[in-house]
Structures are given as C-alpha cells and as structure tokens.
Write a protein that holds these residues in place. Structure first.
Motif, PDB file in Angstrom:
ATOM      1  N   VAL A 135      58.707  11.580 -16.605  1.00 17.10           N
ATOM      2  CA  VAL A 135      60.124  11.297 -16.840  1.00 17.10           C
ATOM      3  C   VAL A 135      60.805  10.517 -15.725  1.00 17.10           C
ATOM      4  CG1 VAL A 135      60.502  13.227 -18.409  1.00 17.10           C
ATOM      5  CG2 VAL A 135      60.745  13.582 -15.951  1.00 17.10           C
ATOM      6  N   MET A 136      60.184  10.403 -14.546  1.00 17.24           N
ATOM      7  CA  MET A 136      60.877   9.763 -13.421  1.00 17.24           C
ATOM      8  C   MET A 136      60.132   8.557 -12.898  1.00 17.24           C
ATOM      9  SD  MET A 136      62.407  12.661 -10.939  1.00 17.24           S
ATOM     10  CE  MET A 136      63.016  11.606  -9.647  1.00 17.24           C
ATOM     11  N   ASP A 137      60.835   7.719 -12.112  1.00 23.47           N
ATOM     12  CA  ASP A 137      60.168   6.569 -11.505  1.00 23.47           C
ATOM     13  C   ASP A 137      59.571   6.948 -10.151  1.00 23.47           C
ATOM     14  OD1 ASP A 137      62.932   6.388 -10.293  1.00 23.47           O
ATOM     15  OD2 ASP A 137      61.862   4.830  -9.220  1.00 23.47           O
ATOM     16  N   SER A 138      58.607   6.134  -9.707  1.00 20.99           N
ATOM     17  CA  SER A 138      57.773   6.513  -8.560  1.00 20.99           C
ATOM     18  C   SER A 138      58.563   6.654  -7.261  1.00 20.99           C
ATOM     19  CB  SER A 138      56.676   5.483  -8.328  1.00 20.99           C
ATOM     20  OG  SER A 138      56.644   4.527  -9.316  1.00 20.99           O
ATOM     21  N   LEU A 139      59.405   5.661  -6.973  1.00 20.19           N
ATOM     22  CA  LEU A 139      60.098   5.671  -5.686  1.00 20.19           C
ATOM     23  C   LEU A 139      61.001   6.892  -5.555  1.00 20.19           C
ATOM     24  CD1 LEU A 139      60.584   3.860  -3.162  1.00 20.19           C
ATOM     25  CD2 LEU A 139      62.708   3.224  -4.284  1.00 20.19           C
ATOM     26  N   SER A 140      61.741   7.208  -6.622  1.00 19.28           N
ATOM     27  CA  SER A 140      62.627   8.369  -6.555  1.00 19.28           C
ATOM     28  C   SER A 140      61.820   9.637  -6.341  1.00 19.28           C
ATOM     29  CB  SER A 140      63.432   8.509  -7.838  1.00 19.28           C
ATOM     30  OG  SER A 140      63.808   7.269  -8.325  1.00 19.28           O
ATOM     31  N   LEU A 162      46.718   9.411  -2.302  1.00 16.71           N
ATOM     32  CA  LEU A 162      46.608  10.244  -3.510  1.00 16.71           C
ATOM     33  C   LEU A 162      47.946  10.318  -4.230  1.00 16.71           C
ATOM     34  CD1 LEU A 162      44.399  13.283  -2.402  1.00 16.71           C
ATOM     35  CD2 LEU A 162      43.769  11.366  -3.876  1.00 16.71           C
ATOM     36  N   VAL A 163      49.021  10.545  -3.455  1.00 15.29           N
ATOM     37  CA  VAL A 163      50.352  10.624  -4.057  1.00 15.29           C
ATOM     38  C   VAL A 163      50.716   9.287  -4.695  1.00 15.29           C
ATOM     39  CG1 VAL A 163      52.809  10.863  -3.550  1.00 15.29           C
ATOM     40  CG2 VAL A 163      51.181  12.488  -2.595  1.00 15.29           C
ATOM     41  N   LEU A 164      50.411   8.212  -3.988  1.00 12.92           N
ATOM     42  CA  LEU A 164      50.691   6.883  -4.525  1.00 12.92           C
ATOM     43  C   LEU A 164      50.050   6.713  -5.901  1.00 12.92           C
ATOM     44  CD1 LEU A 164      51.713   3.916  -3.926  1.00 12.92           C
ATOM     45  CD2 LEU A 164      49.368   3.448  -3.280  1.00 12.92           C
ATOM     46  N   ILE A 165      48.790   7.142  -6.013  1.00  8.57           N
ATOM     47  CA  ILE A 165      48.077   6.954  -7.281  1.00  8.57           C
ATOM     48  C   ILE A 165      48.710   7.801  -8.378  1.00  8.57           C
ATOM     49  CG2 ILE A 165      45.877   7.302  -8.454  1.00  8.57           C
ATOM     50  CD1 ILE A 165      44.546   6.634  -5.759  1.00  8.57           C
ATOM     51  N   VAL A 166      48.991   9.063  -8.090  1.00  3.89           N
ATOM     52  CA  VAL A 166      49.531   9.889  -9.177  1.00  3.89           C
ATOM     53  C   VAL A 166      50.950   9.470  -9.558  1.00  3.89           C
ATOM     54  CG1 VAL A 166      48.029  11.884  -8.985  1.00  3.89           C
ATOM     55  CG2 VAL A 166      50.084  11.796  -7.603  1.00  3.89           C
ATOM     56  N   VAL A 167      51.762   9.005  -8.578  1.00  8.54           N
ATOM     57  CA  VAL A 167      53.099   8.557  -9.001  1.00  8.54           C
ATOM     58  C   VAL A 167      52.998   7.253  -9.789  1.00  8.54           C
ATOM     59  CG1 VAL A 167      54.339   9.698  -7.122  1.00  8.54           C
ATOM     60  CG2 VAL A 167      53.738   7.302  -6.904  1.00  8.54           C
ATOM     61  N   GLU A 168      51.977   6.441  -9.489  1.00 10.96           N
ATOM     62  CA  GLU A 168      51.799   5.211 -10.264  1.00 10.96           C
ATOM     63  C   GLU A 168      51.325   5.510 -11.678  1.00 10.96           C
ATOM     64  OE1 GLU A 168      52.520   1.760  -9.576  1.00 10.96           O
ATOM     65  OE2 GLU A 168      53.805   3.170  -8.541  1.00 10.96           O
ATOM     66  N   VAL A 169      50.561   6.602 -11.839  1.00 10.34           N
ATOM     67  CA  VAL A 169      50.181   7.009 -13.194  1.00 10.34           C
ATOM     68  C   VAL A 169      51.453   7.246 -14.005  1.00 10.34           C
ATOM     69  CG1 VAL A 169      48.945   8.705 -14.576  1.00 10.34           C
ATOM     70  CG2 VAL A 169      48.016   8.011 -12.378  1.00 10.34           C
ATOM     71  N   GLY A 170      52.489   7.758 -13.314  1.00 12.30           N
ATOM     72  CA  GLY A 170      53.759   8.006 -13.988  1.00 12.30           C
ATOM     73  C   GLY A 170      54.339   6.767 -14.650  1.00 12.30           C
ATOM     74  N   LEU A 171      54.005   5.586 -14.116  1.00 13.30           N
ATOM     75  CA  LEU A 171      54.531   4.349 -14.709  1.00 13.30           C
ATOM     76  C   LEU A 171      53.928   4.068 -16.083  1.00 13.30           C
ATOM     77  CD1 LEU A 171      54.539   1.931 -11.653  1.00 13.30           C
ATOM     78  CD2 LEU A 171      56.500   2.787 -12.889  1.00 13.30           C
ATOM     79  N   LEU A 224      42.994   9.431 -13.874  1.00 10.68           N
ATOM     80  CA  LEU A 224      42.769  10.829 -13.505  1.00 10.68           C
ATOM     81  C   LEU A 224      41.384  11.005 -12.894  1.00 10.68           C
ATOM     82  CD1 LEU A 224      44.447  12.724 -16.491  1.00 10.68           C
ATOM     83  CD2 LEU A 224      45.373  12.098 -14.254  1.00 10.68           C
ATOM     84  N   ILE A 225      40.396  10.333 -13.479  1.00 13.69           N
ATOM     85  CA  ILE A 225      39.042  10.429 -12.929  1.00 13.69           C
ATOM     86  C   ILE A 225      39.019   9.873 -11.500  1.00 13.69           C
ATOM     87  CG2 ILE A 225      36.676   9.563 -13.170  1.00 13.69           C
ATOM     88  CD1 ILE A 225      37.219   9.577 -16.254  1.00 13.69           C
ATOM     89  N   LEU A 236      51.941  18.421 -10.360  1.00 13.19           N
ATOM     90  CA  LEU A 236      53.402  18.379 -10.407  1.00 13.19           C
ATOM     91  C   LEU A 236      53.908  16.932 -10.445  1.00 13.19           C
ATOM     92  CD1 LEU A 236      56.117  20.178  -9.824  1.00 13.19           C
ATOM     93  CD2 LEU A 236      55.875  19.219  -7.547  1.00 13.19           C
ATOM     94  N   TYR A 237      53.288  16.070  -9.633  1.00 16.50           N
ATOM     95  CA  TYR A 237      53.683  14.662  -9.625  1.00 16.50           C
ATOM     96  C   TYR A 237      53.418  14.012 -10.981  1.00 16.50           C
ATOM     97  CZ  TYR A 237      54.781  14.205  -4.669  1.00 16.50           C
ATOM     98  OH  TYR A 237      55.385  14.302  -3.452  1.00 16.50           O
ATOM     99  N   LEU A 238      52.273  14.353 -11.588  1.00 14.02           N
ATOM    100  CA  LEU A 238      51.966  13.792 -12.905  1.00 14.02           C
ATOM    101  C   LEU A 238      53.032  14.185 -13.917  1.00 14.02           C
ATOM    102  CD1 LEU A 238      48.103  14.300 -13.200  1.00 14.02           C
ATOM    103  CD2 LEU A 238      49.350  12.144 -13.157  1.00 14.02           C
TER     104      LEU A 238
END
Ligand code: NA
Ligand code: NA
Lengths: 178, 319, 440
Positions: free
Chosen positions: C337-342, C374-383, C419-420, C330-332
C-alpha cells in the motif's frame, strides 16, 4: 480549459518560481562541474571554486523551496488512495478540503518560522565558513518559494472547498503518480 | 520536585567528550541532586536538526542543554573567536580554563539568552597528511580540511587549498582522496581512523600548538531559571572554571590516546624545529592581522582581546 | 500516557492519516509536531526547531545529491538513450523465445545505471519497449509485468536515491552501499530473464517471434549505447574511485546526460522546462517527506521508543533470523500500500537500532550495508505488488489494451523471482558484501 485570472496568476507564479528553482539547480550543476575541473587541474595552477559546498547548499536550498508550490499545485505529493477510492465522491471531496487545509497550515507554519529564522541569522550576523556569505541571504531566498507555497495552498483550499460545496468533480488530479 | 533535562549534541555517545565529560558530568549532577535532576542524553543529533542549529536549540528551548562547536556558526561569536587564532593554544586544560575566564570577563554578551555551564577548547590541532609536511612550502596546493573560518583563512594564506566539510565527512574524504589532509587534534583521530588513512602528522616545537577550536556547554535560560534554588546551586557547583578544566583535561587525555595509536602504527610524526616553527608563525600573522581588521569593522578592539587571551593562556600554562 | 506509549501510538495514527490520502510527508509532519507537543507539554520547542529545521533540511550538502540525480534521470530520459539501449539489447537477444522481453529487462538495467529512480526507468522504458513488445505479439500481462519489474532496476542498480536516503539515515558510506547494490542488482536482472524464459516455456502463445538480426546490425546498435556506458563509468566509477563526492558525481552525470541530449537534438527549450518541472515535482515530494521524517524522528527519539524497543527485542532473546524475516515480511506487507521512500523514512529510525542490537555474525558496518540492500529489495518489491504498485500503475496507464487485472497477473512471476532472490541474499551475506570487501 478557460482559466480565471486568479487561477492564471497562481499557476503562472508557481510555474515561474519552480523554473527559477530549476535554473538555480542547473547553475549548481555548472558550479560543481567547474569546481571539479578546477580541482583536477591544481597542478596547472587552477583550483576548486572556493566555498563550493556552501554555494551548493544555498542553490539547492533555494531550489527545493521553489519546488514546493509546483508540487502541491500539480498534486505531486505521494499519497495512498487505495482506501479512499472505495468511498464516495462527496466523502473524497471533503477529505480533499481537510487535506488542503492541513497543507495550508503547514505552509504557513514553515514560512512563518523560516522568516523568524532569517531574522535570527540576521541579528546574530552568522555567515558561511569560507565565503562569509550572510546566512540570512539563503534563508530569505527560501522565503520566495515558501510564500508562493502559501499562496498556492490557499488557492487550492478555496478550489477544493468550492468543489465540495457545489458537488463539482475536482478538476485537479487525484494524487501523485509517484 | 523532579526535573528531567534533555542534553543534545552531535557526536556519537562513545566519542571522547560525550563518554568522558558529558556523561560523568550528568551522573555527578544527578547524584548530588539526590536524583531530583535527571538527564536524558541524545547523542548524534537524535532530536533532529543540523549541528550548526544546536546553539539555537538551547537558546530557543528546543532542548535544555547542548554541547557544540562555537565555530559552526561563523560570525556569531566574534569575541570568543580570538581563541581560534594561530599559535595561541597550549594544552587543552590550560587553554580551556583561560577561555572560560576570558569569556566570563569579555564575551558574556555573545551568550545572551543561554546559561553558560562551561566553555572550553581542545588541545593543539595539527596536520595529518598523506604526503609529509616538513616545511611551509610542502603545504602548497594540498587540499586540507579546516574546521573554522579562521583556520580556513590561515590555510589559504599558508598556500593550501582549504576545504570546508563537517568532521564526520573527513574519513571518507581522506580515503577517497577528496582531501590530502586535515587539521584536527589527536583526540579526534581514532574515531575518524585518521592514523590508518594518512601516515604523516606534523606538529610544532615549543609550548604552543597550531590552533584550537572553541566549544560551549550551555543551558536554556528558562530551563535554568525554572529550577528551584537548591537545584540551581547544584548546577552552579558544576559550572565554570573547574568544569571547563574537566572538559579540557578530557581533551588532553584523548590527545594522548590518539598519539599512542599513531605511534603504534609506526606513523611518521614530525615536529618542526624552532626555526621552521618561527617561519609558520610569521606566515600565520596576516590571519591575525586580518582578524584585527575585521573586528575593527565591528567596533571591537581585537588587538586588546587577543593580548588578554595570550596573557590568560600564558598564566594558566605557567609560562 | 507515557512517552513510549505516545511513540507507539504515533504509528497507527500516521497510517490512518496516510490511508485517508493525506500526503505522506504532511502526515509525518503533523504527527511529529503534535507528538512533540504532547511530550514536552508546549509548542515552544517545536516552533523554535522549525526556525532552522526546514532550511537545514533543504539546504543540506548530503541531500543535494537527490535533486541532482533526479535531474540526471530527466536528461537521460530526454536524451533518447532508452531507445538506443532497447535497440541494442533487442538485436542481440530479441530472436530468442521471449527474447524481446529479456531485452527490455536488459535495457532497464542499462538505464538504471544512469538513473536513480524506478518510476523514471519504468516510464521511459515503457514508452520505448511497450509498443515493440505488443507489435511482436507479446501478451499484455507479460509485457506490462516485464516493464514494471524492469523499472525496479532503476533503484536496485546504482545510482539509487533510496540508498542515498538510507545512507544518510543510518550514517553509512554511500559509495559502499552503491557498490554492495551492484551484484544484487545484476542478480535481479538475471532472475527476471529466467522468469521470462520459464513463463514463455509454460505459455508459448504469450510471446511472438522476432527475426534474428545480422551481426553487422548488432555491433552497430551496441555502439549506439556508448554514451550510457561513459556516463555510468564516470559517475559510478568516480564515486567508487573517490574522484568525487556523490553530489559531484550526480552533477557531472546531469551535465553529461544534458550534453548528450543536446547532441541528439532531443533537448529543446520546451522539454528542458518539462524536465525541470518534473524534477521539481519529484524533488519537492521527496523533501517534504524528509522534512516530515525529521520532525517525526525528533519526536520518536524523545519518546525513547527506538532505544526501548531495541532493548526489548534483545531481552526477549529472539532468534535474529526470525526477527529479520519478520521485518522483511512487514516491509512486503507495507509495500502493498505504500511507496518505498516513505516506508524507509518511516521505519528505519525504529527498525535499524532494533536489528543492529542483534547478532548476525557481521561487523556493524557490514551488517548495515547488507541490511540496507535487503530492505532496498523488499521495498522495491512493493513497487510491483498489487494492489498499490506505482510501477504497475505507470506501465498500465501506457498500455491501453491491457487491463489492470492482466497486469497484476502478469507481474506475479516477477514478484516470485524477487522473493527467491531476497531469500538467497539473506542466506548468503557474502554475495552482497563481496565487492565491498574486495575493494575496501
Ligand atoms: Na539506478
Ligand atoms: Na505495492
């Protein structure tokens, strides 16, 4: 780019208020560094600066309020524009009006409530823990940024309204690069 | 007609007061009202804001009921503050009852705009330090966290470096050496893991402890006024001196539990003897005198209030 | 409508507002205020709350670390340390196949150690490394992809503003989170370098050749990065060692980087003002979102949604790992479409109680740390995930001859590497928790 007097006044004000906030932040940095040095030198008879936590809160609080108008003026707030980019310029121009109206409403709301909060703190005589600094001081300092925020928001709403009405391309940025 | 009342406070649900005082209190009121009063409990500032804003949240109607430390808003409760004076506290129970009676008689104006369910105190606060405090001089230069402005003032007069920080920050600050010790009652030590982090605990001989803090359990005035009379009566039946006593007793039970943990860990529990205790009392006197002077400045007869508080505590403690 | 339904409904409403380009903090504020009105049936509570909520949020000691870390990053950017880092990395690894891109990753990691923000890291390193990569014949997509991915190291390697916010939201210890981020951050840098090695092996024409630097030059270049090392050791070491609080560390870091850029003569009156104004923009953006989250979370708590959804997830008897994978996925998706902090401020208040109720065989503190990383990493993938990846935009705007499409294509191998790494860290919590267990 020629600036009209209102634009010059509003952007200058936002800039100076933001710089004042930045200087408060720098002062906070200096205060913390001195306090940490003092604490490290307790054996030599020095000590931490009394009430450093309270002063940091007051300084950073003033700064954040002071930064709000600048961020809005430079369209620095985080937005998602991927979907609206697909729509036409007229739709986006009016969307900008809605956005700016909402931001003005929030700016007025925050400022109005902050002023009442300041009056409460004045009436109750609340102070900080160690320095016994009246709390209404920092509430009132915050109002400097908050009132500027209202002015900037009103100005930007006027600009985006006239852009939308005349079909001009907005001069301000399309949103944040954050 | 059913009413739902929201109770907001800053501690996690499993802490002593929420678990053993507020939750049972709410359950008793719900039961006595035949389910017509319902409570929603919001621990840990879940509804937003910082702990110092709790009192205003009740006053202004953000929520219906709050529980808070009166000292979080320094300057706002000058008359209630007298109970924070050094060496005034005995047990949580006796001091809480005395405080409730004192506020009812002298300080209700400080609670204008809220309906007071009860006010209370904790048991005697004491020192929990990395290095042992066996005498007054041992405190010199120690960075000690104090919870209120009276305590902080007293700490600096005793030669320590007072550090003002919220209770939840104490654990990390102790483990990182940001502070050398803290003043808190035994009751808070288990949740903050204080007995694991420091090995020395210093209290005093005699009936009186170093200090206490004051708490308010108060309701928004309109939320109270809007209740039908029979439900008001149920709230009233669960307010006042006996409710204050219940909160104080819970604090005392918490103190016993905290002390047992420190004893179980084999920590160094120091009780300063009568001679040394007298020296501390003398060293703390200027804090009390300063408070008298501050009160004079506000047109309040601090000395009279202090003496009344003293006699109330003595009476409730059968001294 | 029941309170829980109101809580549930608030999410689509917020997303619609956000997708209509309403600033994210503003959307959260509006929905929080409106939702509180619907639940309490009156504007009075929320009006009363805002007498003190704004001041309490802005003048908060624990949040004061945010503008201070931003200021530190600004001074670090001014101080020319990005150039020194890249030069040092390039003299050591530049001559290898794809070595200059690897050097850019190494320099990003180094800069991430003194900067708490991804965008600042991407922008600064982009300025320094992009022209060099192009000069030595690196393909456009590889160059921009490398720097966009490298920029995420600004957040993955401590200090990290996102971790500060997560720590405050979940009441976790900031220094433990910083410590836990260290190994995953280094794994990210290594993963990106391996990605580059594979990429240039498959596409040999995408990277040019750089001359091998003599050792004398290498040591000299390495010696040039000592200020970075000093600042990192003082700031992060000071937090780990308990010498000072994170706020104090950030202030000392800001002072240190300012002094370095003064000595470099790169700190002038003019760019000092620019540094301040840039800090002002980012700070105000973050605090507006935090304020919005404060209003929204109060409303969500009143709706009882966090509590009820946590109970619901437990009652369903889902496999915890399936729930975890679904959440990361879901975070990915949101990250596209969104930035990490939000994302963090919007979702953690609901998601965190839900996952905390599940049993992953870890004590609560350790779980919170591992989940946070883990959340930090997946939200950073969003960047760096197309179509909306802030790092992609920042880097692409600097590379005049590279199209956004090339950048999208160039970054995909790095997304795969992310992802790996996420899968490895999810499968082996011990990797994340190793340093925390060792040192606490
Ligand atoms: Na970083
Ligand atoms: Na993205």
């Amino acid at each position: 780019m020629s600036l009209n007097p209102v634009e010059r006044f509003v952007s200058g004000l936002a800039r100076y208020v933001a710089i004042a906030g930045g200087l408060a932040l720098v002062a906070t940095v200096i205060l913390i560094v001195l306090s940490v040095i003092g604490r490290a030198l307790i054996p030599l008879g020095l000590g931490a600066i009394t009430g450093d936590y309270e002063l940091v809160e007051a300084g950073v609080g003033f700064a954040v309020f002071a930064f709000l108008p600048w961020a809005h003026l430079t369209r620095g707030h985080a937005v998602v524009s991927i979907f609206t980019d697909m729509a036409g310029p007229r739709f986006n121009a009016w969307l900008m009006v809605v956005c700016d109206a909402l931001m003005l409403a929030v700016a007025v709301f925050i400022t109005w409530r902050q002023a009442l909060g300041a009056m409460d703190k004045f009436a109750y005589g609340e102070t900080t823990l160690l320095l016994r600094m009246p709390l209404w001081w920092s509430y009132t300092a915050g109002l400097i940024g908050a009132v500027t925020f209202v002015l900037v928001a009103a100005y930007l709403l006027a600009v985006s309204l006239s852009d939308a009405a005349t079909g001009r391309q907005p001069q301000a940025g399309q949103g944040a690069v954050h | 007609r059913e009413v739902t009342l929201r109770i907001h406070q800053m501690l996690p649900a499993q802490a002593t007061i929420p678990a053993d005082a507020i939750t049972p209190w709410a359950a008793a009121v719900e039961e006595q009202s035949g389910g017509r009063i319902k409570f929603e409990l919001y621990p840990a500032m879940q509804l937003g804001g910082a702990p110092p804003s709790l009192f205003d949240q009740a006053k202004d109607g953000v929520v219906d009921i709050i529980w808070t430390v009166l000292g979080y808003t320094p300057g706002r409760f000058p008359k209630s503050e007298v109970f924070e004076m050094p060496f005034l506290v005995t047990t949580g129970e006796a001091t809480s009852v005395a405080f409730q009676k004192y506020v009812e008689a002298n300080a209700m104006d400080e609670f204008a705009g809220v309906h007071v369910i009860a006010v209370h105190t904790h048991g005697p606060g004491l020192f929990h330090t990395k290095d042992p405090v066996n005498k007054l001089e041992d405190l010199a230069g120690m960075k000690i966290r104090g919870g209120s402005r009276v305590i902080s003032d007293m700490l600096s007069r005793l030669g320590a470096e007072p550090i003002g920080m919220p209770v939840p920050a104490v654990t990390e600050a102790l483990s990182k050496g940001v502070i050398d010790g803290t003043t808190i009652p035994w009751e808070v030590t288990p949740s903050l893991k204080v007995a694991e982090l420091v090995k020395n605990h210093t209290g005093f001989t005699g009936e009186y402890g170093l200090y206490t803090q004051t708490f308010g359990f108060v309701m928004n005035q309109d939320s109270y006024n809007n209740l039908p009379d029979d439900l008001k009566a149920i709230i009233d039946a669960n307010s006042g001196v006996e409710t204050a006593r219940m909160f104080g007793k819970v604090m005392d039970a918490g103190d016993a539990g905290g002390l047992a943990i420190a004893e179980g860990l084999g920590n160094n529990i120091i009780t300063l003897d009568a001679v040394e205790t007298a020296r501390w009392k003398a060293a703390a006197q200027p804090t009390i005198d300063q408070w008298f002077a501050d009160m004079d400045g506000q047109g309040i007869d601090g000395r009279a209030l202090y003496e009344e508080a003293q006699s109330l505590v003595a009476a409730e403690s059968s001294l | 409508m029941s309170n829980i339904e109101l809580g549930l409904l608030s999410f689509p409403v917020i997303l619609i507002l956000i997708f209509l380009r309403i600033p994210i903090g503003l959307a959260m504020l509006a929905v929080g205020i409106g939702g509180s009105y619907l639940i309490t049936g009156s504007f009075n509570p929320v009006m009363a709350q805002f007498k003190h909520l704004t001041q309490g949020t802005f003048a908060s000691y624990s949040l004061s670390v945010v503008p201070l870390f931003l200021l530190m990053g600004q001074f670090a950017t001014l101080g020319g340390m990005s150039a020194a880092l890249f030069k040092a990395a390039a003299t050591w690894m530049g001559h290898r196949k794809g070595g200059l891109a690897m050097a850019a990753i190494g320099a990003c990691a180094g800069f991430g150690a003194i900067c708490g923000s991804s965008l600042a890291t991407a922008a600064t390193m982009g300025q320094v490394a992009l022209p060099e990569l192009r000069k030595y014949g690196y393909a456009g997509g590889l160059a921009t992809g490398t720097l966009a991915a490298g920029g995420t190291l600004g957040i993955l390697i401590p200090p990290s503003i996102i971790l500060v916010i997560y720590a405050i939201l979940t009441e976790q210890n900031i220094s433990k989170l910083f410590m836990a981020a260290l190994i995953p951050g280094l794994l990210a840098a290594i993963g990106y370098m391996i990605t580059i090695a594979i990429y240039v092996r498959i596409n040999p024409e995408s990277a040019g050749q750089v001359e091998r630097a003599p050792y004398s030059e290498r040591w000299k270049a390495l010696a040039g990065v000592w200020p970075v090392l000093v600042v990192f050791i003082v700031v992060i070491g000071g937090i780990y060692g308990g010498v000072f609080t994170p706020t104090e560390a950030a202030a000392i870091g800001a002072a240190g980087t300012a002094i370095i850029s003064l000595f470099n003569r790169s700190l002038t009156g003019k760019n000092f003002i620019e540094a301040i104004l840039s800090t002002a923009s980012s700070t105000a953006m973050i605090f507006l979102i935090v304020l919005g989250a404060g209003a929204l979370n109060g409303f969500l708590a009143m709706s009882q949604l966090p509590q009820v959804s946590a109970e619901w997830v437990v009652a369903q008897g889902f496999n915890p790992w399936v729930v975890l994978i679904a959440i990361l996925f879901l975070y990915l998706l949101l990250g596209c479409v969104m930035d990490s902090l939000s994302m963090i401020l919007l979702t953690v208040p609901i998601i965190f109680p839900m996952v905390t109720a599940l049993d992953f065989g870890l004590p609560p503190d350790e779980f919170a740390i591992w989940f946070g990383i883990l959340v930090l990493i997946v939200v950073e993938v969003g960047l760096i995930t197309p179509p909306v990846g802030m790092n992609l935009f920042v880097i692409n705007s600097m590379a005049k001859t590279t199209s956004l499409g090339q950048t999208y294509k160039g970054v995909l191998p790095f997304v795969a590497s992310d992802l790996i790494r996420t899968a490895i860290l999810a499968a082996f919590p011990a990797l994340t928790l190793y340093l925390v267990r060792l040192l606490y």
